[in-house]
Enzyme design. Structure first.
Site, PDB file in Angstrom:
ATOM      1  N   GLY A 117      58.695  29.218   1.366  1.00 23.72           N
ATOM      2  CA  GLY A 117      57.547  29.399   2.238  1.00 23.72           C
ATOM      3  C   GLY A 117      57.856  29.720   3.689  1.00 23.72           C
ATOM      4  O   GLY A 117      56.979  30.212   4.399  1.00 23.72           O
ATOM      5  N   ASP A 118      59.074  29.436   4.149  1.00 21.95           N
ATOM      6  CA  ASP A 118      59.467  29.768   5.530  1.00 21.95           C
ATOM      7  C   ASP A 118      60.926  30.210   5.501  1.00 21.95           C
ATOM      8  O   ASP A 118      61.774  29.713   6.257  1.00 21.95           O
ATOM      9  CB  ASP A 118      59.269  28.567   6.441  1.00 21.95           C
ATOM     10  CG  ASP A 118      59.392  28.920   7.924  1.00 21.95           C
ATOM     11  OD1 ASP A 118      59.441  30.130   8.250  1.00 21.95           O
ATOM     12  OD2 ASP A 118      59.453  27.995   8.755  1.00 21.95           O
ATOM     13  N   LEU A 119      61.213  31.181   4.628  1.00 20.73           N
ATOM     14  CA  LEU A 119      62.598  31.496   4.283  1.00 20.73           C
ATOM     15  C   LEU A 119      63.180  32.556   5.207  1.00 20.73           C
ATOM     16  O   LEU A 119      63.581  33.634   4.774  1.00 20.73           O
ATOM     17  CB  LEU A 119      62.686  31.941   2.824  1.00 20.73           C
ATOM     18  CG  LEU A 119      64.104  31.946   2.229  1.00 20.73           C
ATOM     19  CD1 LEU A 119      64.698  30.558   2.196  1.00 20.73           C
ATOM     20  CD2 LEU A 119      64.099  32.554   0.840  1.00 20.73           C
ATOM     21  N   ASN A 127      66.758  29.110   8.113  1.00 19.84           N
ATOM     22  CA  ASN A 127      66.507  28.034   7.158  1.00 19.84           C
ATOM     23  C   ASN A 127      67.384  28.134   5.912  1.00 19.84           C
ATOM     24  O   ASN A 127      67.126  27.459   4.915  1.00 19.84           O
ATOM     25  CB  ASN A 127      65.026  28.001   6.765  1.00 19.84           C
ATOM     26  CG  ASN A 127      64.169  27.435   7.884  1.00 19.84           C
ATOM     27  OD1 ASN A 127      64.674  26.777   8.790  1.00 19.84           O
ATOM     28  ND2 ASN A 127      62.874  27.700   7.843  1.00 19.84           N
TER      29      ASN A 127
END
Length: 291
Positions: free
Chosen positions: A195-197, A201
């Site tokens: 989701g926040d790749l 991260n």
């Protein structure tokens, strides 16, 4: 997901309380982070949440990703409403083999699926976060309508309110939303997303393999995670994508849809960081319309 500065004393107290272990030393380790050394020498990372529900959302997301056994994520050593205490990942550097592993592991993660687009992780709050921006996880059945309503349009409004997109400039984004059913490509089932790749991260461990941190996990379209990796660059990205496609072939036309999937994170960045990202979001919208 990082929050306000983590004072050493607060981080030490939170770690001791949540782990039941004695803390020997603490040092700041970035925004909202502290590196905590326990008696005996083991090291953990203490994170202060961005806002209400942030630590609960991240903890639930880490567990949801770990449940697949497809990707490596830091183990959780304790959490409460303000703090999350995690395993420290000792980093090495990216390798071609590690990049190929990342592609295969993302394919397996996505294949684990989700009940709906927008489903939060089990036990996680619907009011979650992506970075420092609130993010609502509201389930939907059809990806184009869900993506427009719950990912693109809320952040377009936020970008306009923040002055990052001019009042008369958002029409091109609204046109993308109207045309999403034809722009979205073949329908796919909900995937289990990090989701926040973005590249920051993904940590590369001592063995050169990937670890995923700071998820904004939810049910979504599998091309979204891949588009996020492309947005800010990723080491050996061509090998990541090739390995992913070999493990789980992507529908034809994915390169033409990258801008469509990047529209959401660019608008999030516009609400947080201003006009430069607003301009990039408008460019992505025009690119998406050209297909």
């Amino acid at each position: 997901m990082t929050g306000p500065a983590a004072g050493p004393g607060e981080a030490a107290a939170a770690t001791a309380r949540l782990t039941g272990r004695r803390v020997r030393a603490v040092r700041p380790w970035g925004a909202g982070l502290a590196l905590v050394e326990l008696a005996g020498g083991a090291q953990l990372v203490a994170k202060r949440g961005t806002g209400p529900g942030a630590t609960a959302a991240e903890a639930a997301g880490l567990r949801w990703l770990a449940d697949t056994a497809a990707v490596r994520v830091p183990a959780i050593h304790g959490s409460d409403e303000q703090w999350l205490v995690l395993e420290r990942i000792t980093e090495g550097g990216p390798t071609v083999r590690g990049a190929e592993r990342l592609g295969r592991e993302l394919a397996a993660l996505h294949a684990a699926g989700a009940p709906h687009f927008g489903s939060p992780p089990p036990g996680g709050p619907s009011d979650a976060w992506i970075g420092r921006a609130p993010m609502r996880d509201e389930p939907g059945r059809e990806w184009p309508a869900w993506y427009a309503e719950h990912r693109v349009l809320p952040y377009l409004r936020g970008a306009v309110d923040a002055g990052a997109v001019g009042p008369g400039e958002g029409g091109v984004v609204e046109e993308v939303c109207r045309r999403l059913p034809e722009l979205a490509g073949p329908p796919l089932p909900p995937a289990r997303l990090h989701g926040d790749l973005w590249n920051g991260n993904v940590l590369w461990g001592e063995d050169g393999g990937p670890w995923l941190i700071d998820p904004a996990a939810h049910g979504g379209h599998r091309e979204t995670d891949l588009a996020m990796l492309e947005l800010f660059g990723c080491p050996h990205l061509d090998r990541v994508l090739a390995a992913y496609d070999e493990a789980a072939p992507l529908p034809p036309g994915r390169p033409q849809r990258v801008a469509l999937h990047q529209l959401f994170p660019l608008l999030v960045h516009a609400t947080l960081f201003g006009a430069p990202y607003g301009r990039r979001a408008l460019t992505a919208a025009r690119t998406a319309l050209r297909g």
